[in-house]
Scaffold this active site. Sequence first.
Site, PDB file in Angstrom:
ATOM      1  N   HIS A 132     -83.020 -82.867 -10.121  1.00 48.64           N
ATOM      2  CA  HIS A 132     -84.251 -82.403 -10.779  1.00 48.64           C
ATOM      3  C   HIS A 132     -85.386 -82.225  -9.759  1.00 48.64           C
ATOM      4  CE1 HIS A 132     -87.046 -82.136 -14.271  1.00 48.64           C
ATOM      5  NE2 HIS A 132     -87.907 -82.687 -13.431  1.00 48.64           N
ATOM      6  N   GLU A 133     -85.609 -83.231  -8.930  1.00 47.68           N
ATOM      7  CA  GLU A 133     -86.720 -83.141  -7.964  1.00 47.68           C
ATOM      8  C   GLU A 133     -86.428 -82.079  -6.896  1.00 47.68           C
ATOM      9  OE1 GLU A 133     -89.503 -84.322  -8.716  1.00 47.68           O
ATOM     10  OE2 GLU A 133     -88.829 -85.693 -10.275  1.00 47.68           O
ATOM     11  N   HIS A 136     -87.374 -78.828  -8.272  1.00 43.65           N
ATOM     12  CA  HIS A 136     -88.816 -78.548  -8.155  1.00 43.65           C
ATOM     13  C   HIS A 136     -89.165 -78.060  -6.744  1.00 43.65           C
ATOM     14  CE1 HIS A 136     -90.087 -79.667 -12.087  1.00 43.65           C
ATOM     15  NE2 HIS A 136     -89.922 -80.964 -11.959  1.00 43.65           N
ATOM     16  N   HIS A 142     -90.146 -76.750 -15.239  1.00 45.06           N
ATOM     17  CA  HIS A 142     -89.357 -77.403 -16.286  1.00 45.06           C
ATOM     18  C   HIS A 142     -88.724 -76.346 -17.185  1.00 45.06           C
ATOM     19  CE1 HIS A 142     -91.635 -81.360 -15.551  1.00 45.06           C
ATOM     20  NE2 HIS A 142     -90.456 -81.369 -14.958  1.00 45.06           N
ATOM     21  N   CYS A 143     -87.556 -76.682 -17.731  1.00 46.16           N
ATOM     22  CA  CYS A 143     -86.749 -75.733 -18.497  1.00 46.16           C
ATOM     23  C   CYS A 143     -86.679 -76.194 -19.949  1.00 46.16           C
ATOM     24  CB  CYS A 143     -85.346 -75.691 -17.891  1.00 46.16           C
ATOM     25  SG  CYS A 143     -84.181 -74.673 -18.797  1.00 46.16           S
ATOM     26  N   CYS A 148     -80.246 -78.878 -19.639  1.00 49.15           N
ATOM     27  CA  CYS A 148     -80.437 -78.444 -18.250  1.00 49.15           C
ATOM     28  C   CYS A 148     -81.107 -79.562 -17.459  1.00 49.15           C
ATOM     29  CB  CYS A 148     -81.312 -77.188 -18.221  1.00 49.15           C
ATOM     30  SG  CYS A 148     -81.751 -76.648 -16.557  1.00 49.15           S
ATOM     31  N   CYS A 167     -78.799 -75.139 -16.032  1.00 46.78           N
ATOM     32  CA  CYS A 167     -78.391 -74.090 -16.969  1.00 46.78           C
ATOM     33  C   CYS A 167     -78.201 -72.798 -16.143  1.00 46.78           C
ATOM     34  CB  CYS A 167     -79.450 -73.906 -18.064  1.00 46.78           C
ATOM     35  SG  CYS A 167     -80.937 -73.064 -17.511  1.00 46.78           S
ATOM     36  N   CYS A 170     -81.505 -71.429 -14.521  1.00 45.26           N
ATOM     37  CA  CYS A 170     -82.030 -72.256 -13.431  1.00 45.26           C
ATOM     38  C   CYS A 170     -81.086 -72.232 -12.240  1.00 45.26           C
ATOM     39  CB  CYS A 170     -82.273 -73.682 -13.909  1.00 45.26           C
ATOM     40  SG  CYS A 170     -83.651 -73.804 -15.083  1.00 45.26           S
TER      41      CYS A 170
HETATM   42 ZN   LIG Z   1     -89.950 -82.478 -13.380  1.00 42.76          ZN
HETATM   43 ZN   LIG Z   2     -82.646 -74.602 -17.050  1.00 45.01          ZN
END
Ligand SMILES: [Zn+2]
Ligand SMILES: [Zn+2]
Length: 181
Positions: A132-133, A136, A142-143, A148, A167, A170
């Site tokens: 996740h990071e 970014h 954010h999705c 996701c 997903c 992304c």
């Molecule tokens: Zn985040």
């Molecule tokens: Zn996504």
Amino acid sequence: MHCFAKITIVPFALAEWPWKDELELALEEIFGIEVSWHADVPLPPGAFDPARGQYRGTPFLEALMRLRRDPKEIMLGVTAEDLYDGGLNFIFGLASPAGVCVISLKRLDNRFYGLPQDDTLYFKRVLTEAVHEIGHVLGLPHCPNPHCVMHFSNSLADTDQKGYRFCPDCAAKAKAALCPK
Ligand SMILES: [Zn+2]
Ligand SMILES: [Zn+2]
């Protein structure tokens, strides 16, 4: 266009952590770029907030920027300490599109909540927060898709539900930010 070609994982006072090889291999598999570990570094001086008993996240990003040697490098800091930033009570992680991010392991362990240790769940959470990071850092917002990895986590239940996979939308955005092989 700027692109990222490798990930360097930086352990902050984390010499004894047994998941290093697993994390390296899993990130290599997900992003398809070189991943390696930096030597252990001390916790950033001045990051600890004695009134809260937590560490501010931003000094970790600043320390990572100072360690960074290559504009194509993503620096992922890992700390066992509890982090907060801005107006939030705590954060699982923090990222800057300048190329650095950090995750906290503290609240990913069941034992933090008085629950039995679960290694499989713990590692899945670590990987989810790391991906996740890094997402970014690659410029992904954010999705809305709750499955996701870029979905916003308000709680560990959100983290456990979404998992560590992008997903299709992304995944395409992430790929576009990585240097072509
Ligand atoms: Zn985040
Ligand atoms: Zn996504």
